[in-house]
Design a protein around this motif. Structure first.
Motif, PDB file in Angstrom:
ATOM      1  N   GLN A   1     -23.539 -95.152 -59.454  1.00 36.55           N
ATOM      2  CA  GLN A   1     -23.989 -96.495 -59.110  1.00 36.55           C
ATOM      3  C   GLN A   1     -25.514 -96.589 -59.166  1.00 36.55           C
ATOM      4  O   GLN A   1     -26.064 -97.570 -59.690  1.00 36.55           O
ATOM      5  CB  GLN A   1     -23.488 -96.864 -57.714  1.00 36.55           C
ATOM      6  CG  GLN A   1     -23.860 -98.288 -57.296  1.00 36.55           C
ATOM      7  CD  GLN A   1     -23.213 -98.692 -55.982  1.00 36.55           C
ATOM      8  OE1 GLN A   1     -22.388 -97.972 -55.440  1.00 36.55           O
ATOM      9  NE2 GLN A   1     -23.590 -99.848 -55.474  1.00 36.55           N
TER      10      GLN A   1
ATOM     11  N   GLY B   1     -19.173-105.859 -64.388  1.00 39.43           N
ATOM     12  CA  GLY B   1     -18.293-106.094 -63.254  1.00 39.43           C
ATOM     13  C   GLY B   1     -17.155-105.092 -63.219  1.00 39.43           C
ATOM     14  O   GLY B   1     -16.797-104.564 -62.161  1.00 39.43           O
ATOM     15  N   LYS B   2     -16.589-104.797 -64.394  1.00 39.16           N
ATOM     16  CA  LYS B   2     -15.512-103.819 -64.470  1.00 39.16           C
ATOM     17  C   LYS B   2     -16.031-102.415 -64.140  1.00 39.16           C
ATOM     18  O   LYS B   2     -15.345-101.633 -63.460  1.00 39.16           O
ATOM     19  CB  LYS B   2     -14.893-103.826 -65.872  1.00 39.16           C
ATOM     20  CG  LYS B   2     -14.122-105.097 -66.194  1.00 39.16           C
ATOM     21  CD  LYS B   2     -13.558-105.058 -67.607  1.00 39.16           C
ATOM     22  CE  LYS B   2     -12.777-106.322 -67.918  1.00 39.16           C
ATOM     23  NZ  LYS B   2     -12.248-106.318 -69.310  1.00 39.16           N
TER      24      LYS B   2
ATOM     25  N   THR C   1     -16.568-102.173 -60.436  1.00 41.73           N
ATOM     26  CA  THR C   1     -15.269-102.075 -59.766  1.00 41.73           C
ATOM     27  C   THR C   1     -14.720-100.663 -59.884  1.00 41.73           C
ATOM     28  O   THR C   1     -14.157-100.108 -58.926  1.00 41.73           O
ATOM     29  CB  THR C   1     -14.278-103.081 -60.381  1.00 41.73           C
ATOM     30  OG1 THR C   1     -14.783-104.411 -60.216  1.00 41.73           O
ATOM     31  CG2 THR C   1     -12.916-102.981 -59.713  1.00 41.73           C
ATOM     32  N   PHE C   2     -14.895-100.071 -61.072  1.00 37.58           N
ATOM     33  CA  PHE C   2     -14.453 -98.701 -61.282  1.00 37.58           C
ATOM     34  C   PHE C   2     -15.214 -97.731 -60.376  1.00 37.58           C
ATOM     35  O   PHE C   2     -14.614 -96.831 -59.765  1.00 37.58           O
ATOM     36  CB  PHE C   2     -14.658 -98.307 -62.745  1.00 37.58           C
ATOM     37  CG  PHE C   2     -14.457 -96.845 -63.032  1.00 37.58           C
ATOM     38  CD1 PHE C   2     -13.185 -96.302 -63.110  1.00 37.58           C
ATOM     39  CD2 PHE C   2     -15.553 -96.006 -63.230  1.00 37.58           C
ATOM     40  CE1 PHE C   2     -12.993 -94.952 -63.362  1.00 37.58           C
ATOM     41  CE2 PHE C   2     -15.376 -94.656 -63.489  1.00 37.58           C
ATOM     42  CZ  PHE C   2     -14.088 -94.134 -63.552  1.00 37.58           C
TER      43      PHE C   2
ATOM     44  N   LYS D   1     -16.704 -98.431 -57.511  1.00 38.26           N
ATOM     45  CA  LYS D   1     -16.263 -98.645 -56.127  1.00 38.26           C
ATOM     46  C   LYS D   1     -14.905 -97.981 -55.905  1.00 38.26           C
ATOM     47  O   LYS D   1     -14.652 -97.397 -54.843  1.00 38.26           O
ATOM     48  CB  LYS D   1     -16.165-100.141 -55.838  1.00 38.26           C
ATOM     49  CG  LYS D   1     -17.484-100.884 -55.855  1.00 38.26           C
ATOM     50  CD  LYS D   1     -18.380-100.481 -54.705  1.00 38.26           C
ATOM     51  CE  LYS D   1     -19.649-101.341 -54.689  1.00 38.26           C
ATOM     52  NZ  LYS D   1     -20.583-100.924 -53.625  1.00 38.26           N
ATOM     53  N   GLY D   2     -14.029 -98.086 -56.927  1.00 37.65           N
ATOM     54  CA  GLY D   2     -12.725 -97.440 -56.812  1.00 37.65           C
ATOM     55  C   GLY D   2     -12.848 -95.935 -56.722  1.00 37.65           C
ATOM     56  O   GLY D   2     -12.121 -95.275 -55.960  1.00 37.65           O
TER      57      GLY D   2
END
Length: 417
Positions: free
Chosen positions: A51, A274-275, A278-279, A281-282
């Motif tokens: 990140q 965004g994807k 999200t990945f 964060k997952g």
């Protein structure tokens, strides 16, 4: 747990004796806890490094943006045959701005790949981009010397250029020596006014050349043609919905069938990022779950070992009860052993993961630009919270063997052989 035991030398001596008596069994049990904490810290550190890497690489980029270009129609429409080449024009830029006032920045770009670039007797092939200043406002480049293209360059069709650091290193001994020099691109000469490093755009590299858009159109006889448009919206706008609206509008003004998905190409950077986030964060959530479950299984193993230990020390506890030891003291002793074993194992896992992260940050990541990780680490608050939860789990896990210990009647314990 009786907190007075923390300051009781005899209690700590008993903990040490219990650990030392079954060293191999204790070490093997502690490995489970250490491995759980190791996985938790390492995986969470790496995912947070990912990140941080994306945040750093895109710090100068308008992330809520997209690119759009013309393609080839795949179906006939209003008398036009399929297979028609769709070209974007400079006149389309003004129409789009009027139709969509929410657009923050819009900039056309043309490029010429594999252009012959020469300086003195040296030459090579590079991509030349015709740009507006807004391109660099959307996707900033680290200008290490000089400047980027400005509005005066656009108006005067100036023969200036901005070079990537890798091109400069190929042609010049010292980077700063390139400033003000003239290089040949094709049949024309351009003065170097800027040198950049680390572009934030996903379609730019360190070995490209940028010249004013108007200069490019004139030199390469492009007229009104645009290869693609870059558009940026404020962060609170839905870039995915906007892309659909934009393409629908372009289909209207270009006489393209509404169902034709091949006539216009596009790359939605906002959607892709965004994807990615999200990945990430997952992955962070997965790191927490995997680490917590592994840590939990390790703590349960410690509870099981303490149950065995209690069985082996039945006579000892019976004698202590007969001599006046109260149940609280026995329970506190078992809980202290559980917490100490878990803490030692957990801290060992933290140290091991910390060393791995340090090696990554100091030696691996700086020497490999292809790894999108920066400052892989875990904050102290999260670490403290993990240790606190671990201690609570150890205390709860120690309650079972502790209750087993105080349930032993002195008379029964003294009968044990």
């Amino acid at each position: 747990m009786n907190w007075k035991l923390l300051f009781d030398i005899d209690a700590w001596s008993e903990v040490y004796a219990a650990i030392r008596k079954n060293k191999l069994r204790t070490i093997l049990t502690m490995i489970g806890v250490a491995w759980g904490m190791f996985l938790f810290v390492l995986l969470l550190g790496v995912t947070r490094g990912m990140q941080n890497g994306f945040d750093r690489n895109l710090a100068d980029a308008a992330t809520n943006s997209l690119f759009v270009w013309g393609g080839t129609t795949s179906m006939p429409h209003q008398g036009f045959q399929k297979g028609r080449l769709i070209e974007l024009k400079m006149s389309d830029v003004k129409r789009i701005e009027n139709q969509f006032p929410q657009i923050s920045l819009i900039a056309p770009r043309n490029n010429m790949p594999n252009s012959v670039v020469a300086y003195g007797t040296k030459y090579n092939f590079y991509t030349v981009n015709g740009d507006y200043p807004d391109q660099n406002r959307m996707f900033g480049k680290d200008i290490i010397y000089g400047r980027f293209i400005n509005e005066d360059d656009i108006k005067t069709e100036a023969k200036i250029c901005v070079l990537g650091i890798e091109i400069v290193e190929n042609f010049f001994k010292e980077t700063k020596d390139a400033m003000g020099e003239r290089i040949r691109i094709g049949d024309s000469y351009y003065t170097i006014v800027g040198i950049y490093d680390s572009p934030s755009s996903p379609v730019e590299t360190k070995d490209q050349i940028f010249i004013p858009f108007t200069t490019f159109q004139k030199v390469y006889n492009q007229g009104e043609k645009i290869q693609y448009l870059s558009l940026s919206l404020p962060n609170d706008y839905d870039i995915v919905a906007f892309e659909k609206q934009l393409k629908s509008y372009l289909k209207q003004i270009k006489n393209i069938a509404p169902a034709d998905d091949q006539a216009l190409g596009g790359f939605n950077l906002g959607e892709m990022l965004g994807k990615i986030m999200t990945f990430v964060k997952g992955m962070q959530f997965l790191a927490i779950v995997v680490g917590a479950l592994t840590l939990f299984s390790g703590v349960i193993a410690i509870s099981s070992i303490l149950l065995i230990t209690v069985s082996e020390r039945t006579k000892e506890f019976g004698i202590r009860r007969a001599l006046g030891a109260i149940p609280t003291q026995i329970r506190g002793q078992i809980l202290l052993e559980s917490v100490v074993l878990t803490l030692i194992a957990g801290l060992a896992g933290i140290v091991g993961a910390g060393l791995i992260l340090m090696v990554l940050n100091e030696f691996v990541i700086p020497n490999n630009d292809s790894i999108p990780i920066y400052n892989a680490s875990i904050d102290l608050f999260t670490l403290f919270a993990a240790l606190t939860i671990m201690v609570v789990m150890a205390t709860l896990a120690g309650l079972i063997p502790a209750q087993r210990a105080i349930a032993i009647k002195p008379i029964d314990a003294l009968r044990e052989e």
